[in-house]
Motif scaffolding. Structure first.
Motif, mmCIF file in Angstrom:
data_model
loop_
_atom_site.group_PDB
_atom_site.id
_atom_site.type_symbol
_atom_site.label_atom_id
_atom_site.label_comp_id
_atom_site.label_asym_id
_atom_site.label_seq_id
_atom_site.Cartn_x
_atom_site.Cartn_y
_atom_site.Cartn_z
ATOM 1 N N SER A 42 0.835 -1.202 0.000
ATOM 2 C CA SER A 42 0.000 0.000 0.000
ATOM 3 C C SER A 42 0.868 1.249 0.000
ATOM 4 N N LYS A 43 0.280 2.317 -0.449
ATOM 5 C CA LYS A 43 0.963 3.605 -0.480
ATOM 6 C C LYS A 43 1.341 4.016 0.943
ATOM 7 N N ALA A 44 2.579 4.415 1.111
ATOM 8 C CA ALA A 44 3.028 4.921 2.413
ATOM 9 C C ALA A 44 2.540 6.356 2.563
ATOM 10 N N GLU A 45 2.060 6.692 3.706
ATOM 11 C CA GLU A 45 1.590 8.052 3.954
ATOM 12 C C GLU A 45 2.778 8.937 4.314
ATOM 13 N N ASN A 46 2.842 10.083 3.673
ATOM 14 C CA ASN A 46 3.899 11.035 3.982
ATOM 15 C C ASN A 46 3.485 11.845 5.206
ATOM 16 N N GLU A 47 4.468 12.344 5.909
ATOM 17 C CA GLU A 47 4.180 13.175 7.082
ATOM 18 C C GLU A 47 5.362 14.086 7.331
ATOM 19 N N TRP A 48 5.085 15.144 8.031
ATOM 20 C CA TRP A 48 6.153 16.083 8.381
ATOM 21 C C TRP A 48 6.967 15.510 9.533
ATOM 22 N N THR A 49 8.273 15.499 9.387
ATOM 23 C CA THR A 49 9.155 15.063 10.476
ATOM 24 C C THR A 49 9.711 16.270 11.223
ATOM 25 N N PHE A 72 9.161 11.606 3.240
ATOM 26 C CA PHE A 72 9.522 11.318 1.855
ATOM 27 C C PHE A 72 9.592 12.609 1.071
ATOM 28 N N GLY A 73 10.557 12.743 0.199
ATOM 29 C CA GLY A 73 10.591 13.832 -0.770
ATOM 30 C C GLY A 73 11.258 15.099 -0.294
ATOM 31 N N ASP A 74 11.451 15.969 -1.280
ATOM 32 C CA ASP A 74 12.081 17.271 -1.042
ATOM 33 C C ASP A 74 11.018 18.320 -0.800
#
Length: 113
Positions: A42-49, A72-74
């Protein structure tokens, strides 16, 4: 010895479905055997770290840089002189109240490899 091993991938925007098949020929030590297994990534949910923050600065000083990090991501920062206005990536050079927004584009790695 494994005679056949196959991987079938069916991808959707929210998930990737995989099917693995393996088979073994009979020999003097074992019987013929085969198995299939289907699974879903399943798609992993992105979140602010690290939450968005920026230190204010006074006209004439070097502009402060915002900080924020996502799992994830820039992170791309954009600015507007209105809360619901048009946001641009250029750092403001004029005095006034400015709003900063942090955005992360969706990445393929969120779906698994």
């Amino acid at each position: 010895m494994i005679k056949k091993l196959s991987l079938i991938r069916k991808s959707r925007k929210q998930e990737a479905r995989y099917k693995v098949s393996a088979s073994v020929e009979a020999d003097t030590n074992c019987k013929e055997a085969s198995a299939e297994k289907e699974f879903v990534i399943s798609k992993a949910e992105n979140e602010w770290t690290t939450k968005l923050s920026i230190e204010g600065w006074t006209y004439g000083e070097t502009a402060k840089k915002p900080t924020a990090e996502a799992k994830f991501g820039d992170v791309v920062f954009s600015y507007s002189n209105e809360k619901n206005g048009t946001y641009r990536t250029e750092i403001p050079t004029e005095a006034g109240t400015w709003y900063v927004k942090a955005v992360v584009e969706e990445e393929r790695q969120q779906y698994g490899k």
